[in-house]
Write an enzyme that holds these catalytic residues in place. Sequence first.
Site, short mmCIF file in Angstrom:
data_model
loop_
_atom_site.label_atom_id
_atom_site.label_comp_id
_atom_site.label_asym_id
_atom_site.label_seq_id
_atom_site.Cartn_x
_atom_site.Cartn_y
_atom_site.Cartn_z
N THR A 293 0.80 -1.23 0.00
CA THR A 293 0.00 0.00 0.00
C THR A 293 0.83 1.28 0.00
O THR A 293 0.31 2.36 -0.24
CB THR A 293 -0.91 0.04 1.25
OG1 THR A 293 -0.09 -0.10 2.42
CG2 THR A 293 -1.94 -1.07 1.23
N SER B 54 3.59 -5.25 3.13
CA SER B 54 2.60 -5.18 4.21
C SER B 54 2.17 -6.60 4.56
O SER B 54 2.30 -7.50 3.74
CB SER B 54 1.37 -4.39 3.78
OG SER B 54 1.73 -3.10 3.34
N GLY C 120 2.00 -7.55 8.35
CA GLY C 120 2.59 -7.86 9.66
C GLY C 120 1.67 -8.58 10.63
O GLY C 120 2.15 -9.13 11.63
N GLU C 121 0.38 -8.62 10.34
CA GLU C 121 -0.55 -9.32 11.22
C GLU C 121 -0.75 -10.77 10.76
O GLU C 121 -1.58 -11.50 11.30
CB GLU C 121 -1.89 -8.58 11.25
CG GLU C 121 -1.96 -7.48 12.31
CD GLU C 121 -0.86 -6.43 12.21
OE1 GLU C 121 -0.75 -5.78 11.15
OE2 GLU C 121 -0.09 -6.27 13.18
N ASN D 229 5.70 -4.55 13.76
CA ASN D 229 5.71 -5.38 14.95
C ASN D 229 6.32 -6.74 14.66
O ASN D 229 6.13 -7.30 13.59
CB ASN D 229 4.27 -5.58 15.47
CG ASN D 229 3.37 -6.27 14.46
OD1 ASN D 229 2.92 -5.64 13.49
ND2 ASN D 229 3.11 -7.56 14.64
N ASP E 282 1.85 -4.09 19.66
CA ASP E 282 1.70 -3.71 18.24
C ASP E 282 2.23 -2.31 17.97
O ASP E 282 1.68 -1.57 17.16
CB ASP E 282 0.25 -3.84 17.75
CG ASP E 282 0.17 -3.76 16.23
OD1 ASP E 282 1.11 -4.23 15.56
OD2 ASP E 282 -0.81 -3.22 15.71
N ASP F 294 4.36 -0.97 15.97
CA ASP F 294 5.17 -1.04 14.75
C ASP F 294 6.18 0.10 14.73
O ASP F 294 5.83 1.23 15.07
CB ASP F 294 4.28 -0.90 13.50
CG ASP F 294 3.36 -2.08 13.29
OD1 ASP F 294 2.76 -2.54 14.26
OD2 ASP F 294 3.25 -2.53 12.14
CA CA Z 1 1.17 -4.11 13.30
#
Ligand code: CA
Length: 588
Positions: free
Chosen positions: A177, A192, A194-195, A272, A323, A325
């Site tokens: 993004t 992207s 990270g979760e 994170n 979290d 980041d």
């Molecule tokens: Ca995160």
Amino acid sequence: MNRFVTAATAAIVSFGLAGGAVAGVTEEDLLNDAATPGDVLTNGMGRDLQRYSPLDTLNKDNIQNLFPAWAFSFGGEKQRGQETQPLIYDGVMYVTGSYSRMYAIDLKSGEELWQYDARLPEGILPCCDVINRGGAIYGDNIYFGTLDARIVALDLKTGDVKWNKKIADYKEGYSYTAAPLIVNGLVITGNSGGEFGIVGEVQARDAETGDLVWTRPVIEGHMGTLNGEESTMTGTLNATWPGDMWKTGGGATWLGGSYDADTDTLVFGTGNPAPWNSHLRGAGTPSEGNTGDNLYAASRLGIDPATGEIKWHFQTTPREGWDFDGVNEVVSFTDKDGNKRYATADRNGYFYVLNREDGAFVNATPFVSNITWAEGIDETGRPIFVEDARPGNPLEADKGEMVFSVPSFLGGKNWMPMAHSQKTGMFYVPSNEWGMDIWNEPISYKKGAAYLGAGFTIKPIFESHIGSLKAIEPETGDIKWDFQNDAPLWGGVMTTAGGLVFFGTPEGEFIALDDETGEKLWSFQTGSGIVGQPVTYEFEGEQYVTIVSGWGGAVPLWGGEVAKKVNYLNQGGTVWTFKLPKQLAMAN
Ligand code: CA
Ligand code: CA
């Protein structure tokens, strides 16, 4: 302001076509972008990301004469979070919309010239709305990333696809993004996801062909590449991670990076560590020898743009567990004593100043109230943790002890970029004052599934406001003024030599403040929430300002009690362009 236009023209002649290598926008044009207000070629209005315009035609005395020139609707049914920053080049505005769309718009009339819609597959996994944060221009192309984790090069004139390359596999949870960054003919991207237990990485591609030049994973133990061969391992295997946890260690580089030309350094932040449950990533037995810091997650990395080698690192939150980041933008600036510094405002609530030569820690100060997780930052830059404020270990029960934490996981500041004024020396930081209940849960990795091991709900901490735009003096960390807003701030900030600070609110107002006092000088209701990034530029002798309006992003999806508070806000997708008419530029 004519001297800037002259400088830009001279640069094109002497370094562009005369150089013979690249037609259109050159490396020299990118290097000078901040000082040439006739165009906006880079995200951040210059690769140091200051978001400062030298234009002073529009100023505190005549801002009341700033009027809409045209508005452009993205159309369709896809009215979701519009977090983009427009680019301006050769009489055309290039702007991305939600769902991976790119538009070319006539700068004078606001008419559409072409539109490109990425064909997104079923099953993409964007964590935080279907947003896009903008493109990058180089040569005859414009580049932007798509939600299925690809990077596309389009012809500036026609929108035709020059190349389209895969950054990573969207089925594993990767997406893209951020605005790409272009340095020395390389298109540089993060990732992207990270979760989802992905691994953060920075990649560099040849801008003409899209071929990979180097890759640099950001979690220790993973191997980088250069020209198709293995280069070096990132960090030292199991120095700071226990067992095999590094293999799905997170650290998404999802906000992209900046480029400090003075030290020839790319600076990327990392997200994170995965999973959120930090007890699974702690130090092992002493014989295992790792520290449990989880490098290089929640860090800033200085990277050599030619090779992808890591030059330095600075970790904001070791063994991160909330979290927080570490992706937030790193802005190059020169302080009042002439020192070359970086500044970055972290999700964890602290504003950091680093040395530009080696990334070394200079100082850190809190920029939001009531921080719970740390007592402060020590002289080495390491947080002084409050151990009781870490969410508990879910050892035997299915849920560990819950804690109330400030900031919330959406951060003292999230993605929305701050601005630095060369006129006042201050940083204008869009922050949010909120907290969360957070607890840990057992979790194991499953490809393409959320990898958190935590539950949470965000709550306001003040009756009066959540959003707070703060003017911060980087030498001291002093907050000179703040502008409070009911809803959380989620859009970018820009400042100008005319003494103005521009930003928007989720309530739809596009606002200009006095850079010295924070007084509101002007505002315009755009009809939907603003989460975009303003730009200003000169066109045909007049100063223009553009902002994209369209509510969305992470807050409505993840905001807990705060999301309920703002669920009345309307979605949208409109490019608003304002100008100061020539005949009113001298009026007070
Ligand atoms: Ca995160
Ligand atoms: Ca420029």
